[in-house]
Motif scaffolding. Sequence first.
Motif, short mmCIF file in Angstrom:
data_model
loop_
_atom_site.label_atom_id
_atom_site.label_comp_id
_atom_site.label_asym_id
_atom_site.label_seq_id
_atom_site.Cartn_x
_atom_site.Cartn_y
_atom_site.Cartn_z
N SER A 1 0.83 -1.21 0.00
CA SER A 1 0.00 0.00 0.00
C SER A 1 0.86 1.25 0.00
O SER A 1 0.55 2.24 -0.68
N THR A 2 1.94 1.23 0.77
CA THR A 2 2.83 2.39 0.83
C THR A 2 3.42 2.71 -0.53
O THR A 2 3.44 3.87 -0.96
N ALA A 3 3.90 1.69 -1.23
CA ALA A 3 4.52 1.91 -2.54
C ALA A 3 3.51 2.43 -3.55
O ALA A 3 3.78 3.38 -4.31
N ILE A 4 2.32 1.82 -3.57
CA ILE A 4 1.31 2.21 -4.57
C ILE A 4 0.81 3.63 -4.33
O ILE A 4 0.83 4.48 -5.24
N TYR A 5 0.39 3.92 -3.09
CA TYR A 5 -0.20 5.22 -2.82
C TYR A 5 0.84 6.34 -2.83
O TYR A 5 0.53 7.48 -3.22
#
Length: 204
Positions: free
Chosen positions: A176-180
């Motif tokens: 989630s951190t990488a995508i957002y």
Amino acid sequence: MPATTSENPEQSSPTSFRELSASTTDPVAIETDLEDAAPRDDLTPEQLAALWAEEEPPAAGPWANLGASLVVLAFGVAGIFLSQGLGVGSPTRPGAGMWPLLVSVIIVALSLVQLIIGRRGGHDGEKFNRYSLITLIGFITLLGMVWLMPIIGFEIPALLLCVIWMKFLGGESWRSTAIYSALIVVAFYLIFITALGTSIPHLF
């Protein structure tokens, strides 16, 4: 044929914090068992209000609110001076320091309000604990982004800021951190660089 006995789940489950503490030392398990032992859906509004009052952390008090307001005020004033060095620009052509300046002005205004309200009441604030450092770390990393933007552009500092806030401060997963984080940086680039054509320092 031997008789079988069945235990009532409500009677066999621990019903007090003392019993839970004796059975396990994991605070997460204790909190989960307490919620299972006393379903809050069955409580009346008065019982819920009393339970929430018991679970509230200790109030910070007026002096703690005064100290916190002064610290936030100092950070806001420092942000105003740092944003001036980046170049504010104009409303039609904002510079790199325009948005940090606006955020810093809001911080100063809110801290001044808290200086008045907090000194008179101070019952809504909570005592400082180790979780209070999260806010301080978040603000320091924001200042670091403002400092790095004129040197290497906004893309890398903004990406690092999102990663720190979401993963290390927010506890999100790496996926989630990488995508957002990537989506946020791309969105800011498309809005402020491509669409508005602002003079914010950027690499591409």
